[in-house]
Design an enzyme around this catalytic site. Structure first.
Site, PDB file in Angstrom:
ATOM      1  N   LYS A  80       0.855  -1.187   0.000  1.00 50.86           N
ATOM      2  CA  LYS A  80       0.000   0.000   0.000  1.00 50.86           C
ATOM      3  C   LYS A  80       0.894   1.242   0.000  1.00 50.86           C
ATOM      4  O   LYS A  80       1.530   1.574   0.998  1.00 50.86           O
ATOM      5  CB  LYS A  80      -0.928   0.042   1.224  1.00 50.86           C
ATOM      6  N   GLU A  85       9.986   1.223  10.368  1.00 54.31           N
ATOM      7  CA  GLU A  85      11.070   2.178  10.069  1.00 54.31           C
ATOM      8  C   GLU A  85      10.443   3.561  10.165  1.00 54.31           C
ATOM      9  O   GLU A  85       9.640   3.940   9.299  1.00 54.31           O
ATOM     10  CB  GLU A  85      11.639   1.936   8.670  1.00 54.31           C
ATOM     11  N   CYS A 102      13.722  11.171   6.422  1.00 55.53           N
ATOM     12  CA  CYS A 102      13.690  10.709   7.817  1.00 55.53           C
ATOM     13  C   CYS A 102      15.027  10.954   8.500  1.00 55.53           C
ATOM     14  O   CYS A 102      15.090  11.199   9.692  1.00 55.53           O
ATOM     15  CB  CYS A 102      13.340   9.232   7.858  1.00 55.53           C
ATOM     16  N   GLU A 137       9.821  16.248  14.606  1.00 51.97           N
ATOM     17  CA  GLU A 137      10.243  16.079  13.217  1.00 51.97           C
ATOM     18  C   GLU A 137       9.453  17.068  12.351  1.00 51.97           C
ATOM     19  O   GLU A 137       8.223  16.964  12.264  1.00 51.97           O
ATOM     20  CB  GLU A 137       9.960  14.637  12.778  1.00 51.97           C
TER      21      GLU A 137
HETATM   22  P1  NAD Z   1       2.572   8.332   7.739  1.00 52.31           P
HETATM   23  O1  NAD Z   1       2.870   7.526   8.942  1.00 52.31           O
HETATM   24  O2  NAD Z   1       1.543   9.381   7.838  1.00 52.31           O
HETATM   25  O3  NAD Z   1       2.109   7.379   6.540  1.00 52.31           O
HETATM   26  C1  NAD Z   1       2.894   6.304   6.109  1.00 52.31           C
HETATM   27  C2  NAD Z   1       2.004   5.265   5.458  1.00 52.31           C
HETATM   28  O4  NAD Z   1       1.119   4.757   6.452  1.00 52.31           O
HETATM   29  C3  NAD Z   1       1.118   5.806   4.342  1.00 52.31           C
HETATM   30  O5  NAD Z   1       1.007   4.857   3.325  1.00 52.31           O
HETATM   31  C4  NAD Z   1      -0.226   5.995   5.044  1.00 52.31           C
HETATM   32  O6  NAD Z   1      -1.331   5.921   4.183  1.00 52.31           O
HETATM   33  C5  NAD Z   1      -0.214   4.825   5.999  1.00 52.31           C
HETATM   34  N1  NAD Z   1      -1.098   4.973   7.159  1.00 52.31           N
HETATM   35  C6  NAD Z   1      -1.531   6.119   7.748  1.00 52.31           C
HETATM   36  N2  NAD Z   1      -2.372   5.820   8.771  1.00 52.31           N
HETATM   37  C7  NAD Z   1      -2.444   4.471   8.841  1.00 52.31           C
HETATM   38  C8  NAD Z   1      -3.133   3.558   9.678  1.00 52.31           C
HETATM   39  N3  NAD Z   1      -3.947   3.980  10.653  1.00 52.31           N
HETATM   40  N4  NAD Z   1      -2.965   2.242   9.456  1.00 52.31           N
HETATM   41  C9  NAD Z   1      -2.145   1.785   8.485  1.00 52.31           C
HETATM   42  N5  NAD Z   1      -1.493   2.594   7.634  1.00 52.31           N
HETATM   43  C10 NAD Z   1      -1.621   3.932   7.816  1.00 52.31           C
HETATM   44  O7  NAD Z   1       3.970   8.910   7.241  1.00 52.31           O
HETATM   45  P2  NAD Z   1       4.239   9.837   5.975  1.00 52.31           P
HETATM   46  O8  NAD Z   1       3.805  11.216   6.296  1.00 52.31           O
HETATM   47  O9  NAD Z   1       3.723   9.182   4.750  1.00 52.31           O
HETATM   48  O10 NAD Z   1       5.842   9.749   5.882  1.00 52.31           O
HETATM   49  C11 NAD Z   1       6.696  10.528   6.624  1.00 52.31           C
HETATM   50  C12 NAD Z   1       7.261   9.754   7.785  1.00 52.31           C
HETATM   51  O11 NAD Z   1       7.970   8.594   7.337  1.00 52.31           O
HETATM   52  C13 NAD Z   1       8.285  10.563   8.556  1.00 52.31           C
HETATM   53  O12 NAD Z   1       8.062  10.414   9.929  1.00 52.31           O
HETATM   54  C14 NAD Z   1       9.610   9.943   8.143  1.00 52.31           C
HETATM   55  O13 NAD Z   1      10.636  10.133   9.069  1.00 52.31           O
HETATM   56  C15 NAD Z   1       9.236   8.508   7.984  1.00 52.31           C
HETATM   57  N6  NAD Z   1      10.203   7.789   7.170  1.00 52.31           N
HETATM   58  C16 NAD Z   1      11.034   6.888   7.779  1.00 52.31           C
HETATM   59  C17 NAD Z   1      11.991   6.202   7.040  1.00 52.31           C
HETATM   60  C18 NAD Z   1      12.910   5.199   7.680  1.00 52.31           C
HETATM   61  O14 NAD Z   1      13.485   4.389   6.969  1.00 52.31           O
HETATM   62  N7  NAD Z   1      13.080   5.221   8.998  1.00 52.31           N
HETATM   63  C19 NAD Z   1      12.080   6.440   5.661  1.00 52.31           C
HETATM   64  C20 NAD Z   1      11.218   7.348   5.067  1.00 52.31           C
HETATM   65  C21 NAD Z   1      10.272   8.014   5.832  1.00 52.31           C
END
Ligand code: NAD
Length: 495
Positions: free
Chosen positions: A188, A264, A299, A398
């Site tokens: 997804k 992650e 991130c 963040e």
């Molecule tokens: P997010 O957590 O809002 O969303 C990530 C994914 O989760 C999306 O596909 C979203 O649709 C899904 N999601 C949201 N709510 C959900 C739920 N209740 N149940 C299941 N899935 C759900 O994050 P974002 O805004 O898309 O991305 C930014 C974040 O990702 C930042 O915090 C960044 O640091 C992190 N990130 C971490 C890494 C790593 O490797 N550590 C890499 C890239 C990004």
């Protein structure tokens, strides 16, 4: 390619927002769609399937079936390798289209979509394909009366949920190792950037990955995402995203079938520059270049800069001289190095953090404004705050935007304590000519990756992931195979 030509290609680009299940492009069973808005200019790229629990059920059933009949898992590792390598070759062959989709969908400069995202995705798929027929299992040193085999087997159906900041790359870091070892995958992508994942699944089919093995469901997190993480027939959920949602993912695993949950998550990475830094220009260039790379939406962005007080003025003078090079520009211009923020919500959040920095008494040295409003897209100028206190929001949370928070120190131990005083633990750096100081600091920092005298070194051979609330999983390297395999012991009686 010229900017005009990229725009012309963008106008003529075919956008297909349908899900991909069992090798077929399909709309959500409910018929619901959402509009995919480009942050480049605020225009809709087209409708995308808004998948929900019914589509998740269908895709998981298909993935289970594909796993059970061993159409993919049953192939010899060398056969899967050949197909994975073809998959990587086809990603490269579709380079311009994938890069354009990525840039239009999430706003990053086209030159980085080409060099970082497309190349990185192809490299990742190729690397895991090449690795999979070179990894051996174990025989335990048991008495002669028995033989104990310790083997790795694919976990089964993998649900992967990824964010929007590196859509294709984050998807590849999951599907590369998961597919290589023989799992079926339901991916997804983020609702903010679903397009390249859908194309990747088409390309995988073309490469020879059998239908049903790799399925992609676009949709919202609280609908498709939670249904996938709660599903009773998903064996493993691999999640990259925010710490807030990561906590939910772990709960969903516990509430359902105790599926393996890998997270992650976010970061607030400290970058510590000592006065005996061997190359101040390199340190400035890394500090500035890395926080503004990908519009600060990384991130591992070095968002907290700790500079030793005696060199702070010189450091900031050099940093400020570089800021104009990072003014946001047209993402479809190959000279642009900073593009658009992913959407209006994220723009508002970044501007909100900037306001909080001002209100809490930090000194705004550069940027802090919305830009290119005439484009209809979402852009922020490269921002630097000085005089940041460790308890301010811009030092603790963040931001995920082009905002650098500068703190200073006189005692390195105090800087290390402040650097560790966060719930995150993803990445850090220390700059010093003293090998003892470098090593001691690297050891003391509670993070998954420490850089010494550089910031962004990166390779598929090294694991990437965090300590503390930056998550529990490791992407990349051979260690990622651990997430997508179960360990089995087989005892064979010999006498
Ligand atoms: P997010 O957590 O809002 O969303 C990530 C994914 O989760 C999306 O596909 C979203 O649709 C899904 N999601 C949201 N709510 C959900 C739920 N209740 N149940 C299941 N899935 C759900 O994050 P974002 O805004 O898309 O991305 C930014 C974040 O990702 C930042 O915090 C960044 O640091 C992190 N990130 C971490 C890494 C790593 O490797 N550590 C890499 C890239 C990004």
């Amino acid at each position: 390619m010229t900017t005009t030509l990229w725009h012309e290609r963008a106008r003529n680009l075919a956008i297909d927002g349908r899900a991909l299940i069992d090798g077929q492009r399909v709309w959500a069973k409910s018929g619901a769609t959402f509009d995919d808005i480009s942050p480049v200019d605020g225009r809709s790229l087209g409708p995308v399937a808004r998948c929900d629990v019914a589509d998740v059920d269908a895709a998981v059933a298909v993935a289970r079936n594909a796993f059970e009949d061993r159409r993919w898992a049953g192939l010899a590792p060398a056969a899967r390798k050949r197909i994975m390598i073809k998959f990587a070759d086809l990603i490269v062959a579709n380079r311009d289209e994938l890069a354009l989709l990525e840039t239009l969908d999430m706003g990053k400069p086209i030159k980085y979509s080409l060099s970082v995202d497309v190349n990185g995705a192809a490299n990742c798929i190729r690397w895991y394909g090449e690795a999979v027929d070179k990894v051996y299992d174990e025989i335990a040193p048991t008495p002669d009366t028995a033989l104990a085999l310790i083997t790795r087997e694919p976990v089964g159906v993998v649900g992967a949920i990824v964010p929007w900041n590196y859509p294709m790359l984050m998807a590849s870091w999951k599907i590369g190792p998961a597919l290589a070892v023989g799992n079926s995958v339901v991916l997804k992508p983020s609702e903010k950037s679903p397009l390249t994942a859908l194309r990747l699944a088409e390309i995988a089919l073309q490469a020879g990955i059998p239908p049903g093995v790799f399925n992609v469901l676009p949709g919202y997190g609280h609908e498709a995402g939670s249904a996938l993480a709660l599903h009773m027939d998903v064996d493993c959920i691999a999640f990259t995203g925010s710490t807030k949602v990561g906590k939910l993912i772990v709960q969903y695993a516990g509430q359902s079938n105790l599926k393996r949950a890998w997270t992650e998550l976010g970061g607030k990475s400290p970058n510590i520059v000592c006065a005996d830094c061997p190359d101040l220009d390199a340190a400035v260039s890394a500090a500035v270049g890395s926080i503004y790379f990908n519009q600060g939406e990384s991130c591992n962005a070095p968002s907290r800069l700790f500079v030793e007080a005696s060199i702070k003025d010189k450091f900031l003078e050099k940093a400020l001289a570089m800021v104009p090079d990072f003014q946001p520009g047209d993402p479809l211009d190959e000279n642009t190095v900073m593009g658009a923020i992913v959407d209006g919500i994220q723009l508002k959040s970044v501007l909100g953090f900037i306001e909080s920095g001002k209100e809490q008494g930090a000194q705004l040295l550069a940027g802090g404004e919305q830009a290119r409003t005439e484009s209809g897209g979402y852009y922020v100028t490269p921002t630097i705050f000085d005089q940041v206190g460790n308890d301010m929001r811009i030092a603790r949370e963040e931001i995920f935007g082009p905002v650098l928070s500068v703190l200073s120190f006189t005692d390195l131990n105090e800087a290390i304590r402040a650097a560790n005083a966060t719930s995150f633990g993803l990445q850090a750096a220390v700059w010093t000519s003293d090998i003892r100081k470098a090593h001691q600091t690297a050891r003391a920092l509670r993070v998954g990756t420490v850089h010494v005298n550089q910031y962004d070194e990166d390779d598929m051979t090294v694991p990437f992931g965090g300590f503390k609330q930056s998550g529990n999983g490791r992407d990349k390297s051979l260690h990622a195979f651990d997430k997508y395999t179960e360990m089995k012991t087989t005892w064979i009686r010999i006498v």
